[in-house]
Write a protein that holds these residues in place. Structure first.
Motif, short mmCIF file in Angstrom:
data_model
loop_
_atom_site.label_atom_id
_atom_site.label_comp_id
_atom_site.label_asym_id
_atom_site.label_seq_id
_atom_site.Cartn_x
_atom_site.Cartn_y
_atom_site.Cartn_z
N GLY A 64 -28.67 5.09 18.58
CA GLY A 64 -27.41 5.78 18.82
C GLY A 64 -27.57 7.27 18.95
O GLY A 64 -28.56 7.85 18.50
N ASP A 65 -26.59 7.89 19.56
CA ASP A 65 -26.57 9.33 19.75
C ASP A 65 -25.85 9.96 18.55
O ASP A 65 -24.77 10.51 18.65
CB ASP A 65 -25.84 9.68 21.06
CG ASP A 65 -26.00 11.13 21.44
OD1 ASP A 65 -26.89 11.79 20.87
OD2 ASP A 65 -25.23 11.61 22.30
N TRP A 66 -26.48 9.86 17.39
CA TRP A 66 -25.87 10.35 16.15
C TRP A 66 -25.82 11.88 16.15
O TRP A 66 -26.74 12.51 16.60
CB TRP A 66 -26.67 9.86 14.95
CG TRP A 66 -26.69 8.36 14.83
CD1 TRP A 66 -27.67 7.52 15.28
CD2 TRP A 66 -25.69 7.53 14.25
NE1 TRP A 66 -27.34 6.22 15.01
CE2 TRP A 66 -26.12 6.19 14.38
CE3 TRP A 66 -24.46 7.80 13.63
CZ2 TRP A 66 -25.37 5.13 13.91
CZ3 TRP A 66 -23.73 6.74 13.16
CH2 TRP A 66 -24.17 5.41 13.31
N VAL A 68 -29.81 7.52 3.21
CA VAL A 68 -29.35 7.59 4.59
C VAL A 68 -29.37 9.05 5.05
O VAL A 68 -28.79 9.93 4.39
CB VAL A 68 -27.94 7.01 4.75
CG1 VAL A 68 -27.54 6.99 6.23
CG2 VAL A 68 -27.88 5.60 4.18
N ASP A 69 -30.03 9.31 6.17
CA ASP A 69 -30.02 10.64 6.77
C ASP A 69 -28.58 11.04 7.06
O ASP A 69 -27.78 10.26 7.59
CB ASP A 69 -30.84 10.60 8.07
CG ASP A 69 -30.95 11.96 8.73
OD1 ASP A 69 -29.92 12.48 9.20
OD2 ASP A 69 -32.07 12.49 8.81
N GLY A 70 -28.23 12.27 6.73
CA GLY A 70 -26.86 12.74 6.88
C GLY A 70 -26.36 12.76 8.31
O GLY A 70 -25.16 12.69 8.55
N LEU A 71 -27.26 12.83 9.28
CA LEU A 71 -26.85 12.79 10.67
C LEU A 71 -26.16 11.47 10.98
O LEU A 71 -25.25 11.41 11.79
CB LEU A 71 -28.09 12.95 11.57
CG LEU A 71 -27.87 13.21 13.06
CD1 LEU A 71 -27.24 14.57 13.27
CD2 LEU A 71 -29.20 13.13 13.82
N VAL A 72 -26.61 10.42 10.29
CA VAL A 72 -25.99 9.10 10.40
C VAL A 72 -24.85 8.96 9.39
O VAL A 72 -23.72 8.60 9.72
CB VAL A 72 -27.03 7.98 10.18
CG1 VAL A 72 -26.37 6.62 10.18
CG2 VAL A 72 -28.13 8.06 11.24
N ALA A 73 -25.16 9.28 8.13
CA ALA A 73 -24.22 8.98 7.04
C ALA A 73 -22.89 9.69 7.20
O ALA A 73 -21.82 9.07 7.04
CB ALA A 73 -24.86 9.37 5.70
N SER A 74 -22.92 10.96 7.52
CA SER A 74 -21.68 11.74 7.54
C SER A 74 -20.77 11.35 8.69
O SER A 74 -19.60 11.77 8.73
CB SER A 74 -22.00 13.24 7.60
OG SER A 74 -22.65 13.65 6.41
N LEU A 116 -26.20 4.28 -2.98
CA LEU A 116 -26.28 5.13 -1.80
C LEU A 116 -26.67 6.56 -2.17
O LEU A 116 -26.06 7.18 -3.03
CB LEU A 116 -24.94 5.13 -1.07
CG LEU A 116 -24.81 6.07 0.13
CD1 LEU A 116 -25.76 5.64 1.25
CD2 LEU A 116 -23.36 6.09 0.63
N VAL A 117 -27.70 7.07 -1.47
CA VAL A 117 -28.11 8.47 -1.56
C VAL A 117 -28.06 9.04 -0.15
O VAL A 117 -28.62 8.47 0.78
CB VAL A 117 -29.54 8.61 -2.14
CG1 VAL A 117 -29.96 10.08 -2.18
CG2 VAL A 117 -29.62 7.98 -3.53
N VAL A 118 -27.35 10.16 0.02
CA VAL A 118 -27.24 10.78 1.33
C VAL A 118 -28.12 12.03 1.36
O VAL A 118 -28.05 12.88 0.46
CB VAL A 118 -25.78 11.15 1.66
CG1 VAL A 118 -25.70 11.84 3.02
CG2 VAL A 118 -24.90 9.91 1.64
N ALA A 177 -14.21 12.68 6.98
CA ALA A 177 -15.15 11.55 6.94
C ALA A 177 -16.38 11.91 6.11
O ALA A 177 -16.85 11.09 5.29
CB ALA A 177 -15.56 11.16 8.35
N GLU A 178 -16.90 13.10 6.31
CA GLU A 178 -18.09 13.50 5.56
C GLU A 178 -17.78 13.59 4.07
O GLU A 178 -18.57 13.13 3.22
CB GLU A 178 -18.59 14.85 6.07
CG GLU A 178 -19.89 15.30 5.43
CD GLU A 178 -20.51 16.46 6.20
OE1 GLU A 178 -21.64 16.30 6.69
OE2 GLU A 178 -19.86 17.53 6.31
#
Length: 376
Positions: free
Chosen positions: A46-48, A74-80, A95-97, A139-140
């Motif tokens: 995906g284009d995160w 989860v990498d924040g680029l995805v998670a947030s 979960l750890v962001v 969302a973040e």
């Protein structure tokens, strides 16, 4: 066996799209393995952070395969950008962001269409500008409040998250990037070999750099800009047009991405790193330069002053200037190029700072302690 599931954007090993966030994710995975964790990596397409519904479905599918109670980073680029998937999952897994750049931070708009940040966790969300960044905050905020722990790559990011989202300070830990020690760059003696490292995007401010260089054209410098030129084609074209209109063809080179030995060679043959970023959570290129005893001229934004740091005697190994100010940047570069005593002092300070830099094992050990606490 200690098990951690690491969720990263697909393509983090693509040599055509290197970034500090990608490097951090890869080195963290290796470091956790060295620290005794069994690392199960999930690379989601995906284009995160601007991923489509299919990408969110792929993320949901990957997480569904994780056993209940396991630790998931989860990498924040995805998670947030994945509130709908991660907030419910946070009640089932631990979960750890990992926040490289808060999506809700944004950067000042420069009037450029585009600003894609695919695969660059350090600049994620920034291309859309400050207004779009504010739009990403609900969302973040929801994801970060749902997480058992949040890891940031700088003290600046931690402070921003605590202030903006009201997170529990006990759950937000700083794990700065490490750096590989390298040989000291010899320098040319003239100070006129300039290096800029970073994808050509509005966030990295190459337009400001070109405007500054046009103001010191008489000093005989050469500037190599290393980094992807296809992240934001419209902005790259704008920078190239600026170079041509300023008569700097042949002196400013957009060299494209460099990794490994080619990147080492770029540092080795340069005198000073110049960073004109409009936003930066840490700035790994700064510590990469300092690891070679190379001074830095940079903007005073985000975590850049933190990365620059100070030598043991308290001196700064570089010059900090206001963001978005070509005149101030030009003045700093002129001082650097015309004052041999200043160059000697900054090189001495850079070599002193070099001795204080931590390696990647320190980063992974810090994160390992966070994961152990979450898992217990």
């Amino acid at each position: 066996m200690k098990v951690v599931h690491l969720v990263v954007p697909e393509g983090i090993d693509d040599p055509e799209r290197p970034s500090g966030g990608n490097t951090y994710d890869r080195r963290l995975g290796r470091g956790l393995a060295d620290a005794g964790w069994s690392v199960d990596e999930h690379a989601v397409p995906g284009d995160w952070p601007d991923a489509d519904a299919g990408s969110h479905a792929a993320l949901a599918e990957a997480l569904a395969e994780v056993p209940t109670g396991r630790v998931v980073v989860v990498d924040g680029l995805v998670a947030s950008a994945a509130q709908e998937v991660l907030v419910p999952e946070a009640t089932r897994v631990r979960l750890v962001v990992l926040v490289h750049m808060p999506l809700g931070h944004g950067v000042p708009s420069v009037g450029v269409v585009g600003g894609g940040t695919r695969g660059n966790a350090e600049t994620s969300g920034a291309g859309a500008g400050a207004e779009a960044g504010a739009g990403a905050r609900p969302a973040e905020r929801a994801v970060l409040h749902a997480a058992a722990a949040v890891v940031t790559t700088s003290r600046w990011t931690r402070c921003w998250l605590l202030t903006t989202y009201g997170l529990d300070p006990a759950r937000v830990v700083v794990a700065p990037p490490g750096v590989d020690r390298a040989e000291v760059a010899p320098g040319s003696g003239t100070g006129r070999r300039l290096l800029c490292v970073g994808a050509v995007t509005p966030t990295k401010g190459q337009d400001v750099l070109v405007d500054a260089l046009a103001n010191v054209a008489a000093h005989g410098w050469r500037c190599t800009c290393v980094g992807s030129v296809d992240r934001d084609p419209s902005f790259t074209n704008k920078v190239r047009a600026r170079v041509r209109s300023a008569g700097l063809d042949g002196r400013v080179r957009l060299a494209g991405p460099r990794v490994g030995r080619e990147l080492d060679a770029a540092y080795r043959t340069s005198d000073v790193l110049v960073t004109a970023s409009r936003a930066e959570t840490y700035g790994m290129v700064v510590t990469e330069a300092l690891a070679r005893g190379m001074p830095v001229v940079a903007t005073r934004v985000g975590g850049l002053p933190e990365a620059l740091g100070r030598a043991p005697d308290g001196r700064r190994p570089g010059i900090l200037v206001p963001e978005g100010d070509p005149r101030a940047l030009a003045e700093a570069l002129e001082r650097w190029m015309t004052d041999p005593a200043l160059r000697r002092d900054l090189r001495t300070a850079a070599r002193g700072r070099r001795a204080t830099l931590s390696d990647w094992s320190t980063t992974s050990e810090t994160v390992s302690r966070v994961l152990a606490g979450v898992a217990s």
